[in-house]
Design a protein around this motif. Structure first.
Motif, PDB file in Angstrom:
ATOM      1  N   THR A   1       0.829  -1.203   0.000  1.00 25.04           N
ATOM      2  CA  THR A   1       0.000   0.000   0.000  1.00 25.04           C
ATOM      3  C   THR A   1       0.867   1.258   0.000  1.00 25.04           C
ATOM      4  OG1 THR A   1      -1.674  -1.168   1.298  1.00 25.04           O
ATOM      5  CG2 THR A   1      -1.847   1.219   1.204  1.00 25.04           C
TER       6      THR A   1
ATOM      7  N   TYR B   1      -6.698   7.446   3.976  1.00 27.48           N
ATOM      8  CA  TYR B   1      -7.594   6.437   4.556  1.00 27.48           C
ATOM      9  C   TYR B   1      -7.689   6.591   6.072  1.00 27.48           C
ATOM     10  CZ  TYR B   1      -8.114   2.423   7.488  1.00 27.48           C
ATOM     11  OH  TYR B   1      -8.444   1.636   8.560  1.00 27.48           O
TER      12      TYR B   1
ATOM     13  N   ALA C   1     -12.020  -4.929   2.735  1.00 30.50           N
ATOM     14  CA  ALA C   1     -12.214  -4.115   1.531  1.00 30.50           C
ATOM     15  C   ALA C   1     -10.872  -3.692   0.946  1.00 30.50           C
ATOM     16  CB  ALA C   1     -13.065  -2.893   1.868  1.00 30.50           C
ATOM     17  N   GLY C   2      -9.945  -3.279   1.807  1.00 29.02           N
ATOM     18  CA  GLY C   2      -8.631  -2.865   1.330  1.00 29.02           C
ATOM     19  C   GLY C   2      -7.874  -3.992   0.657  1.00 29.02           C
TER      20      GLY C   2
ATOM     21  N   VAL D   1      -9.429  -4.636  -2.888  1.00 23.04           N
ATOM     22  CA  VAL D   1      -9.096  -3.612  -3.879  1.00 23.04           C
ATOM     23  C   VAL D   1      -7.614  -3.683  -4.252  1.00 23.04           C
ATOM     24  CG1 VAL D   1      -9.011  -1.135  -4.348  1.00 23.04           C
ATOM     25  CG2 VAL D   1     -10.978  -2.108  -3.144  1.00 23.04           C
TER      26      VAL D   1
ATOM     27  N   LEU E   1     -14.794   0.132   0.695  1.00 22.59           N
ATOM     28  CA  LEU E   1     -14.616  -0.280  -0.701  1.00 22.59           C
ATOM     29  C   LEU E   1     -14.630   0.943  -1.612  1.00 22.59           C
ATOM     30  CD1 LEU E   1     -14.316  -3.217  -1.801  1.00 22.59           C
ATOM     31  CD2 LEU E   1     -16.716  -3.071  -2.498  1.00 22.59           C
TER      32      LEU E   1
ATOM     33  N   PHE F   1     -11.350   3.099  -0.961  1.00 23.82           N
ATOM     34  CA  PHE F   1     -10.139   2.511  -1.543  1.00 23.82           C
ATOM     35  C   PHE F   1     -10.190   2.525  -3.069  1.00 23.82           C
ATOM     36  CE2 PHE F   1      -9.901   0.128   2.649  1.00 23.82           C
ATOM     37  CZ  PHE F   1      -8.882   0.929   3.130  1.00 23.82           C
ATOM     38  N   TYR F   2     -11.357   2.334  -3.637  1.00 20.27           N
ATOM     39  CA  TYR F   2     -11.460   2.366  -5.099  1.00 20.27           C
ATOM     40  C   TYR F   2     -11.187   3.769  -5.622  1.00 20.27           C
ATOM     41  CZ  TYR F   2     -13.294   1.943  -9.806  1.00 20.27           C
ATOM     42  OH  TYR F   2     -13.436   1.968 -11.178  1.00 20.27           O
TER      43      TYR F   2
ATOM     44  N   LYS G   1      -7.599   4.395  -5.477  1.00 16.77           N
ATOM     45  CA  LYS G   1      -6.921   3.618  -6.520  1.00 16.77           C
ATOM     46  C   LYS G   1      -6.945   4.332  -7.868  1.00 16.77           C
ATOM     47  CE  LYS G   1      -7.160  -0.895  -8.856  1.00 16.77           C
ATOM     48  NZ  LYS G   1      -7.850  -2.212  -8.876  1.00 16.77           N
TER      49      LYS G   1
ATOM     50  N   ARG H   1      -1.969   1.107  -4.720  1.00 12.84           N
ATOM     51  CA  ARG H   1      -0.994   0.031  -4.621  1.00 12.84           C
ATOM     52  C   ARG H   1       0.378   0.471  -5.127  1.00 12.84           C
ATOM     53  NH1 ARG H   1      -1.520  -6.403  -5.293  1.00 12.84           N
ATOM     54  NH2 ARG H   1       0.712  -6.848  -5.326  1.00 12.84           N
TER      55      ARG H   1
END
Length: 444
Positions: free
Chosen positions: A146, A154, A207-208, A211, A406, A409-410, A413, A419
């Motif tokens: 991460t 977050y 959730a993390g 994703v 979710l 994190f999306y 992303k 990531r």
């Protein structure tokens, strides 16, 4: 003559009203001292989380793990002060749910004239360290891949928004009895946070992990490739620090010392922990032909998570049963996630998500009317309605924390990136993200 001298030297006896006022003030100050001591114990659990997670992951990512745990309390505490505390306990914006108006915590920590209220400050400190705990649980599930800047965002959202909004449904009345949340009005019981704190953190971590996807090399086409932690001594020490801190987490939730119930809660907390460790030991021995220490560590933590909701309402037999089941759930959860190819490096989803849900349901099974507030679970003649309310709380916690996380994190992303790149992951996040490493090149 002597009697006159003694009468002059000795103070006049206090009036009955003055004596009662003095005793009441002493009790209040003693209760406040206990809450602050308990809060300090819970604060020290951050060190436990840091050590468990760092030990269960690789040496090249140790600094990154430690930085994320620091961030969960520094950034998270500011977010909880700025909006989270008021959302959870303040004047209600959505009274049908119990959700408060977003504002600075200081608006709730004084009287009408603005003079600070010591008892409310103690309560705020206790709740702030709980918020830090909920946020930091997800760190382990998202470890080793991460980006740090995304994690900072977050962490602020977890402590400032996700945790306090669900917490208000169950605990809004703790500061002001008129602020009853939706779940608390139904009779939902989560004494110290199996669901409010631990499951919320566990579902955020799930959730993390989804994703992010698994770490490079974790799953082959038809097998699971173990990625071993670099320091199990560190993880065991972290586990004992967490166990120690739990004696503030659960007993401290009594909020007072007046009837000594904190001592009963402490015993139940310990019995569930040892039972979780025992069941995890023997089940791992049976399944894998050896007692795996990483599984045992998580079995103990799973027992602690599970007893967090029912610790006020169960006897020692119930606590042991709850812990035994939690130790089994830890292993079952790890196996299930691996079959789904969801990579959770430290077992956070199993320990906190699954065992938190189990412990919350267990209140409605094992609650002994001779303990706590006198509620009766199914095994003591209680009703199915109690169980249904507990199940509703567990389900709402999952839907809220998992779905909102979710989305968070999306969005991270597709905007700033969540990531780490393949090269960063292979090289390790410590040098690339933080410009330092936990160990010398010789050790690495």
């Amino acid at each position: 003559m002597l009697s006159r001298i003694l009468a002059w030297l000795l103070p006049l006896p206090l009036a009955a009203e003055e004596t009662q006022d003095s005793l009441a003030r002493l009790r209040g100050e003693t209760d406040l001292l206990w809450v602050v001591i308990a809060a300090v114990l819970v604060f020290f659990m951050q060190a436990g989380f840091a050590y468990v997670e760092a030990g269960f992951t690789r040496a090249k990512n140790a600094v990154n793990i430690l930085m994320k745990n620091i961030t969960d309390f520094t950034v998270g505490s500011l977010a909880f002060y700025l909006i989270g505390f008021a959302l959870m306990f303040g004047e209600q914006l959505l009274p049908q749910f119990g959700i408060g108006k977003p504002m600075l915590a200081s608006a709730l920590l004084g009287d009408a004239a603005g003079k600070p209220d010591a008892a409310r400050h103690g309560f705020f400190l206790f709740q702030m360290v709980f918020a830090g705990t909920a946020a930091t649980i997800a760190s382990g599930a998202m470890a080793e891949r991460t980006r740090f800047h995304a994690y900072v965002i977050y962490s602020a959202l977890a402590s400032g928004l996700v945790y306090p909004i669900f917490g208000s449904l169950a605990w809004a009345n703790l500061l002001n009895s008129e602020n009853a949340g939706f779940l608390s009005r139904l009779g939902f019981v989560d004494f110290a946070g199996s669901t409010v704190v631990h499951s919320v953190g566990g579902w955020i971590g799930l959730a993390g992990a989804i994703v992010l996807g698994p770490r490079i090399g974790k799953y082959a086409r038809d097998s699971v490739q173990p990625i071993l932690g670099h320091n199990l001594s560190m993880s065991v020490l972290g586990m004992f620090i967490l166990w120690f801190g739990w004696f503030g987490f659960n007993p401290g939730s009594t909020g007072n010392v007046k009837d000594g119930s904190f001592a009963i809660v402490a015993v139940m907390t310990n019995m569930a922990a040892v039972a979780g460790g025992v069941s995890a030991t023997f089940l791992s021995w049976l399944l894998y032909r050896r007692p795996d220490i990483s599984i045992v560590v998580n079995g103990i933590l799973g027992g602690l998570v599970a007893i967090t909701a029912p610790c006020y309402n169960v006897d020692a037999g119930g606590a042991i049963a709850i812990g035994l089941v939690a130790g089994v759930l830890v292993i079952a959860g790890v196996v299930m996630l691996d079959r789904l190819r969801i990579d959770d490096p430290v077992g956070a989803v199993s320990v906190h998500g699954l065992c938190g849900a189990w412990g919350t349901l267990a209140v409605a099974l094992f609650a002994n009317p001779n303990y706590g507030d006198g509620r009766a679970g199914l095994f003591y003649g209680g009703s199915l309605q109690f169980l249904s309310v507990q199940a509703l709380g567990v389900g709402m916690a999952f839907l809220w924390s998992f779905l909102v996380a979710l989305l968070i994190f999306y969005l991270l992303k597709i905007t700033i990136g969540l990531r780490a790149s393949e090269n960063e992951e292979v090289e390790g996040l410590d040098i690339i993200e933080h410009g330092s490493q936990a160990y010398s090149d010789e050790i690495l």
